[in-house]
Every structure is written in C-alpha cells, then in structure tokens.
Design an enzyme around this catalytic site. Structure first.
Site: not given
Ligand code: GAR
Length: 261
Positions: A17-19, A133-134, A136, A155, A157
């Site tokens: 969850g850093t984003n 990572m699911k 929809l 989203n 990516h």
């Molecule tokens: C991020 O790199 C995001 O872009 C990726 O998962 C990571 C989550 O990091 N998302 C995907 O790959 C979606 N297909 P976070 O939990 O630290 O935000």
C-alpha cells in the site's frame, strides 16, 4: 478557488500500500480534493489495511476464497449467475474471463457483490486500484461503470502500457532488458491493462542496475504519477472522448480560472 465538494474515493489494494499512502498523504496536504471513504483488500493481512486504519479510514476484506466455497455449497448460485455467455461477449478475445470456468467466474462475482455493496454504502464516486491484483469481472464493470465514456475505475500499472501488461510489469521489463521503463495510470476497461491512458512516467535503467533498485525507483515514480492523475480527475480536468479510430482517449484540460462574476 470556488467551493467544490470532496470527491469520494474507494481504494483497493492487495499488498504494502505505498501508493495508497501517497494518496492518503496528498489528500492530507490538500493536494487532491478528495476523501478516501474506504479501503478494501483481497488479502486480510495486507499492510495497506494497517495504513488505512492508521489514517482513520474504514477497511473491508474481499474474501474471494469464501466466495468460492459458498459457490461450491450452493447450487442456487449456478442459476443466479448463469450468464457466462454475457461475460464472454463483453470481454475482448484475449481476456482471461473467456477462458474462466463457471465456478471461477461466479465466485468472483459473489465477492464483487460485497464490493458493490460497499461502494453503494459509502456513495463512492471513483474506485482506485492501487496494487489490487484481482481482475474485476465484466458483471462488476457493467454495474459500476456502464458508460465507457464516463469511466469510474482507475488503475496504476508498473509499466509503460501497452508494453508489459499483467502481474509483474517490473520483473518482465527487467528480464526483457528494456532501457526505458515506467508506470501508467489508466482507466479500467474490459481488457487486461488495456483501458484509456491518463498519464505515464518513465525512467532509464542504470548500467548494472539490480532488479530491486529498478523496481524501487519505479515505485517512487508511481506515487507522484498517481497523485497527479487523481488530482486532475478530482478537479474534473480530464476530457474523455473517442478518436477517429473509436479508441477512448483522455486529455488533460487546463485549470479554469475562477471568475466570481
Ligand atoms: C505497484 O507497483 C503497482 O503498480 C502494482 O503493484 C504495486 C503495488 O505496490 N500493480 C500492479 O501490478 C497491478 N497489475 P503498493 O502496494 O506498494 O502500492
């Protein structure tokens, strides 16, 4: 600035969850005119849920596993969601939903029913996927964003789409040997990482760079990119239209000057 009510966001995560944290911080610093009304995860132990709780945000667990068990126990679900054809028709040819069996697809839809309930309960305007990572399903999409010109699911990516879609954008690009990599924020459509692009950010691979460093530099770019895109979205500064090839395009609009007269 004229008074604008805060946009209500729900965030979905599966991991650290850093984003999510970047978005929480940007909202606290008033960089985004929004509030996160709830955070959901398909992993009950995702650290992102802790981050949400610390910020006083409601959290929920999307239990896909339990949905699968309830599907196996109750034949009723079979007839209730006996519309695999519809999902197939909505999905592009390369969509995994076309290959998914009835049990898998229906279980997902059962889990998504909870998600739809939460989104309605919290009167959510936009659903923000941040490392969720699911995929929809088309059923969910039909209900939450029936109009493709009014997309409501966003989203991030970890690749410069349309290159390297899928679950491991950094890993795939690193082993491929690309010299320039980056991240993409896009609206979600029926395909996999194929929706209209809002913005992208890129960086160069360093010589002899390790995969860990390659990933962590990319992740840092993501935080800034996601905040920038959500700011534009919440300020209603994204113009969405079909181009001559019928592709949906997103363009940033300039900030409007406030004229009180
Ligand atoms: C991020 O790199 C995001 O872009 C990726 O998962 C990571 C989550 O990091 N998302 C995907 O790959 C979606 N297909 P976070 O939990 O630290 O935000």
């Amino acid at each position: 600035m004229p008074f604008m009510s805060k946009v209500k966001l729900a965030v979905l995560i599966s991991g650290g969850g850093t984003n999510l944290q970047a978005i929480i911080d940007a909202i606290a610093q008033k960089k985004i005119n929004a509030e996160i009304v709830c955070v959901g995860s398909n992993k009950p132990d995702a650290y992102g849920l802790e981050r949400a709780k610390k910020a006083g945000i409601a959290t929920f667990f999307l239990n896909y596993k339990e949905a699968k068990e309830s599907f196996q126990q109750e034949d009723a679900w079979l007839s209730y969601f006996n519309e695999r054809e519809q999902a197939t028709n909505l999905s592009p040819n390369n969509s995994p939903f076309r290959r998914m069996n009835q049990e898998e697809l229906t279980s997902r839809i059962i889990a998504e029913k909870l998600l739809l309930e939460k989104l309605a309960q919290f009167k959510v305007d936009f659903l923000v996927c941040a490392g969720f990572m699911k995929l929809l399903t088309p059923f969910f999409m039909e209900q939450f964003q029936p109009d493709p010109l009014k997309p409501r699911i966003i989203n991030i990516h970890p690749a410069l789409l349309p290159a390297f879609p899928g679950t491991d954008g950094y890993g795939d690009a690193y082993s491929y040997g690309t010299k320039v990599h980056g991240a993409t924020v896009h609206f979600v459509d029926y395909g996999v990482d194929s929706g209209p692009i809002i913005d992208q950010s890129c960086y160069r691979r360093l010589s002899n760079e390790s995969e860990d460093s390659f990933k962590s530099r990319g992740l840092e770019l993501e935080w800034e990119l996601y905040v920038k895109c959500l700011k534009l979205l919440c300020e209603k500064r994204l113009k969405i239209f079909r181009n001559s090839s019928k592709r949906i395009i997103v363009e940033e609009m300039p900030k409007r000057k406030f004229n009180p007269h």
